[in-house]
Design a protein around this motif. Structure first.
Motif, PDB file in Angstrom:
ATOM      1  N   GLN A   1      -3.373  -3.934  -9.970  1.00 39.18           N
ATOM      2  CA  GLN A   1      -3.454  -3.129  -8.753  1.00 39.18           C
ATOM      3  C   GLN A   1      -4.034  -3.879  -7.562  1.00 39.18           C
ATOM      4  OE1 GLN A   1      -4.775   0.833  -8.619  1.00 39.18           O
ATOM      5  NE2 GLN A   1      -3.634   1.501 -10.409  1.00 39.18           N
ATOM      6  N   ALA A   2      -4.706  -4.989  -7.808  1.00 37.22           N
ATOM      7  CA  ALA A   2      -5.316  -5.724  -6.700  1.00 37.22           C
ATOM      8  C   ALA A   2      -4.273  -6.133  -5.665  1.00 37.22           C
ATOM      9  CB  ALA A   2      -6.054  -6.948  -7.224  1.00 37.22           C
ATOM     10  N   ALA A   3      -3.072  -6.502  -6.139  1.00 33.47           N
ATOM     11  CA  ALA A   3      -2.015  -6.942  -5.225  1.00 33.47           C
ATOM     12  C   ALA A   3      -1.489  -5.810  -4.355  1.00 33.47           C
ATOM     13  CB  ALA A   3      -0.866  -7.555  -6.025  1.00 33.47           C
ATOM     14  N   LEU A   4      -1.788  -4.574  -4.725  1.00 32.82           N
ATOM     15  CA  LEU A   4      -1.303  -3.439  -3.947  1.00 32.82           C
ATOM     16  C   LEU A   4      -2.097  -3.232  -2.662  1.00 32.82           C
ATOM     17  CD1 LEU A   4      -0.777  -0.816  -6.797  1.00 32.82           C
ATOM     18  CD2 LEU A   4       0.955  -2.258  -5.709  1.00 32.82           C
ATOM     19  N   PHE A   5      -3.227  -3.921  -2.559  1.00 39.49           N
ATOM     20  CA  PHE A   5      -4.093  -3.711  -1.399  1.00 39.49           C
ATOM     21  C   PHE A   5      -4.382  -5.033  -0.695  1.00 39.49           C
ATOM     22  CE2 PHE A   5      -5.285  -0.936  -4.974  1.00 39.49           C
ATOM     23  CZ  PHE A   5      -4.834   0.275  -4.476  1.00 39.49           C
ATOM     24  N   PRO A   6      -3.364  -5.667  -0.114  1.00 38.36           N
ATOM     25  CA  PRO A   6      -3.588  -6.949   0.561  1.00 38.36           C
ATOM     26  C   PRO A   6      -4.530  -6.784   1.753  1.00 38.36           C
ATOM     27  CG  PRO A   6      -1.426  -6.077   1.112  1.00 38.36           C
ATOM     28  CD  PRO A   6      -1.969  -5.207   0.011  1.00 38.36           C
ATOM     29  N   ALA A   7      -5.301  -7.828   1.998  1.00 36.70           N
ATOM     30  CA  ALA A   7      -6.283  -7.770   3.081  1.00 36.70           C
ATOM     31  C   ALA A   7      -5.622  -7.622   4.445  1.00 36.70           C
ATOM     32  CB  ALA A   7      -7.155  -9.022   3.048  1.00 36.70           C
ATOM     33  N   ASN A   8      -4.375  -8.099   4.559  1.00 37.86           N
ATOM     34  CA  ASN A   8      -3.683  -8.039   5.848  1.00 37.86           C
ATOM     35  C   ASN A   8      -2.731  -6.850   5.956  1.00 37.86           C
ATOM     36  OD1 ASN A   8      -1.836  -8.912   3.982  1.00 37.86           O
ATOM     37  ND2 ASN A   8      -0.960 -10.540   5.261  1.00 37.86           N
ATOM     38  N   ALA A   9      -2.910  -5.858   5.097  1.00 31.75           N
ATOM     39  CA  ALA A   9      -2.038  -4.680   5.144  1.00 31.75           C
ATOM     40  C   ALA A   9      -2.135  -4.023   6.519  1.00 31.75           C
ATOM     41  CB  ALA A   9      -2.447  -3.689   4.066  1.00 31.75           C
ATOM     42  N   PRO A  10      -1.010  -3.689   7.139  1.00 26.36           N
ATOM     43  CA  PRO A  10      -1.045  -3.125   8.493  1.00 26.36           C
ATOM     44  C   PRO A  10      -1.635  -1.720   8.550  1.00 26.36           C
ATOM     45  CG  PRO A  10       1.180  -3.073   7.614  1.00 26.36           C
ATOM     46  CD  PRO A  10       0.365  -3.860   6.644  1.00 26.36           C
ATOM     47  N   MET A  11      -1.510  -0.979   7.465  1.00 26.85           N
ATOM     48  CA  MET A  11      -2.026   0.382   7.451  1.00 26.85           C
ATOM     49  C   MET A  11      -3.343   0.433   6.685  1.00 26.85           C
ATOM     50  SD  MET A  11       0.114   2.078   9.206  1.00 26.85           S
ATOM     51  CE  MET A  11       1.824   2.140   9.727  1.00 26.85           C
ATOM     52  N   ARG A  12      -4.395   0.862   7.336  1.00 24.40           N
ATOM     53  CA  ARG A  12      -5.704   0.924   6.682  1.00 24.40           C
ATOM     54  C   ARG A  12      -6.344   2.295   6.865  1.00 24.40           C
ATOM     55  NH1 ARG A  12      -8.450  -5.046   7.497  1.00 24.40           N
ATOM     56  NH2 ARG A  12      -6.554  -6.242   7.143  1.00 24.40           N
ATOM     57  N   PHE A  13      -5.517   3.299   6.885  1.00 21.92           N
ATOM     58  CA  PHE A  13      -6.066   4.642   7.037  1.00 21.92           C
ATOM     59  C   PHE A  13      -6.699   5.083   5.715  1.00 21.92           C
ATOM     60  CE2 PHE A  13      -1.368   4.860   6.684  1.00 21.92           C
ATOM     61  CZ  PHE A  13      -1.260   5.328   5.389  1.00 21.92           C
ATOM     62  N   PRO A  14      -7.497   6.137   5.723  1.00 21.65           N
ATOM     63  CA  PRO A  14      -8.172   6.586   4.495  1.00 21.65           C
ATOM     64  C   PRO A  14      -7.180   6.911   3.381  1.00 21.65           C
ATOM     65  CG  PRO A  14      -9.091   7.673   6.417  1.00 21.65           C
ATOM     66  CD  PRO A  14      -7.868   6.950   6.894  1.00 21.65           C
ATOM     67  N   CYS A  15      -7.535   6.537   2.171  1.00 26.38           N
ATOM     68  CA  CYS A  15      -6.675   6.819   1.016  1.00 26.38           C
ATOM     69  C   CYS A  15      -6.387   8.316   0.896  1.00 26.38           C
ATOM     70  CB  CYS A  15      -7.336   6.323  -0.261  1.00 26.38           C
ATOM     71  SG  CYS A  15      -7.780   4.567  -0.233  1.00 26.38           S
ATOM     72  N   SER A  16      -7.376   9.120   1.283  1.00 32.64           N
ATOM     73  CA  SER A  16      -7.243  10.572   1.136  1.00 32.64           C
ATOM     74  C   SER A  16      -6.178  11.172   2.043  1.00 32.64           C
ATOM     75  CB  SER A  16      -8.584  11.250   1.431  1.00 32.64           C
ATOM     76  OG  SER A  16      -9.030  10.928   2.736  1.00 32.64           O
ATOM     77  N   GLN A  17      -5.626  10.365   2.950  1.00 31.04           N
ATOM     78  CA  GLN A  17      -4.561  10.886   3.794  1.00 31.04           C
ATOM     79  C   GLN A  17      -3.310  11.174   2.962  1.00 31.04           C
ATOM     80  OE1 GLN A  17      -4.576   9.177   7.628  1.00 31.04           O
ATOM     81  NE2 GLN A  17      -2.424   9.602   8.057  1.00 31.04           N
ATOM     82  N   CYS A  18      -3.134  10.403   1.893  1.00 34.21           N
ATOM     83  CA  CYS A  18      -1.999  10.637   0.985  1.00 34.21           C
ATOM     84  C   CYS A  18      -2.457  11.139  -0.384  1.00 34.21           C
ATOM     85  CB  CYS A  18      -1.192   9.355   0.793  1.00 34.21           C
ATOM     86  SG  CYS A  18      -0.412   8.717   2.293  1.00 34.21           S
ATOM     87  N   HIS A  19      -3.570  10.579  -0.863  1.00 34.16           N
ATOM     88  CA  HIS A  19      -4.055  10.906  -2.204  1.00 34.16           C
ATOM     89  C   HIS A  19      -5.096  12.022  -2.118  1.00 34.16           C
ATOM     90  CE1 HIS A  19      -2.069   7.377  -3.984  1.00 34.16           C
ATOM     91  NE2 HIS A  19      -2.409   6.750  -2.869  1.00 34.16           N
TER      92      HIS A  19
END
Length: 262
Positions: free
Chosen positions: A201-219
């Motif tokens: 799962q570490a690869a699912l959260f790259p440091a340069n991901a453009p979207m960094r909104f709270p996880c709770s927005q979807c989960h």
């Protein structure tokens, strides 16, 4: 009376008085400061065993369970005369007693005054320490069930956790009680601290991901077991040149925009 005899009587008297005072002090010290005295009551064996295996095993009983000499004497008389089969309610520990160590700045004890959870529960809601930290005798780490005393809907009601893998976690795993800057509602940092440790799962959260909104927005684990992916809630008008309307109508956004990478 000859002077030597009188002197001897005075010395003996002082000796007896000193011995009596010393014996009285030793007796007082034993009853007030030695946990073994509490154990001498046969009904205290379970409490003693739990105390010996607790985080407070080096703390004398009366450091927390304060009782006046009158109250202590009453307890002894009750034990001798009535021979009770169980320990009755006595020497309740008020919050102020806990604060002497846990809000003292003494590094030997976990300091909680500045933690987010204690600010809300102890300072704002005035919940006493023993409500959460002593639901059973001499067991100070709050079990998950303690949260359910107040948060009924979230622990066994209509808002219980829907994700099976999370259901066995302690509430404070996500609701970071002991962080000083915690919002108490799980934030992105709290989620990633666990999910980055899960293999693959570490690869699912790259440091340069453009979207960094709270996880709770979807989960929303207290509402649904699957994420609520509502891209159009934010992206009301996707670029028409690369998002033809027929494609938008027939294809889910996540077919092209991989979750967590987008």
């Amino acid at each position: 009376m000859p002077r030597p005899i009188g002197f001897a009587i005075v010395v003996l008297g002082l000796g007896f008085a000193g011995s009596g005072i010393y014996s009285a002090w030793r007796g007082y010290d034993y009853t007030m400061n030695n946990p073994a005295f509490c154990r001498s009551c046969h009904t205290m064996e379970d409490a003693w065993t739990r105390w010996q295996t607790s985080e407070h095993r080096k703390v004398n009983c009366h450091n927390c369970h304060e009782a006046s000499i009158i109250e202590s004497t009453r307890q002894v008389i009750t034990f001798v005369v009535r021979q009770p089969r169980r320990v009755g309610r006595h020497a309740v520990v008020p919050t102020e007693v806990c604060a002497r160590c846990h809000e003292s700045g003494d590094v030997r004890w976990r300091q909680v005054e500045a933690t987010a959870g204690h600010k809300v529960h102890a300072e704002q809601r005035h919940i006493t320490c023993v409500v959460c930290h002593a639901p059973s005798i001499h067991r100070f780490k709050p079990p998950t069930e303690v949260c359910g005393t107040c948060h009924v809907a979230q622990t066994r009601g209509e808002r219980v956790v829907r994700i099976r893998a999370m259901a066995d976690q302690h509430c404070i795993t996500c609701h970071e009680f002991l962080r000083t800057d915690s919002p108490l509602r799980p934030d992105r940092r709290a989620c990633l601290e666990c999910h980055r440790l899960i293999p693959g799962q570490a690869a699912l959260f790259p440091a340069n991901a453009p979207m960094r909104f709270p996880c709770s927005q979807c989960h929303k684990p207290h509402e649904r077991s699957q994420p609520v992916v509502a891209c159009r809630a934010c992206h009301e008008k996707p670029r028409a040149d690369i998002h033809p309307e027929p494609v938008l109508q027939s294809t889910a956004c996540t077919v092209c925009h991989v979750a967590h990478r987008w």
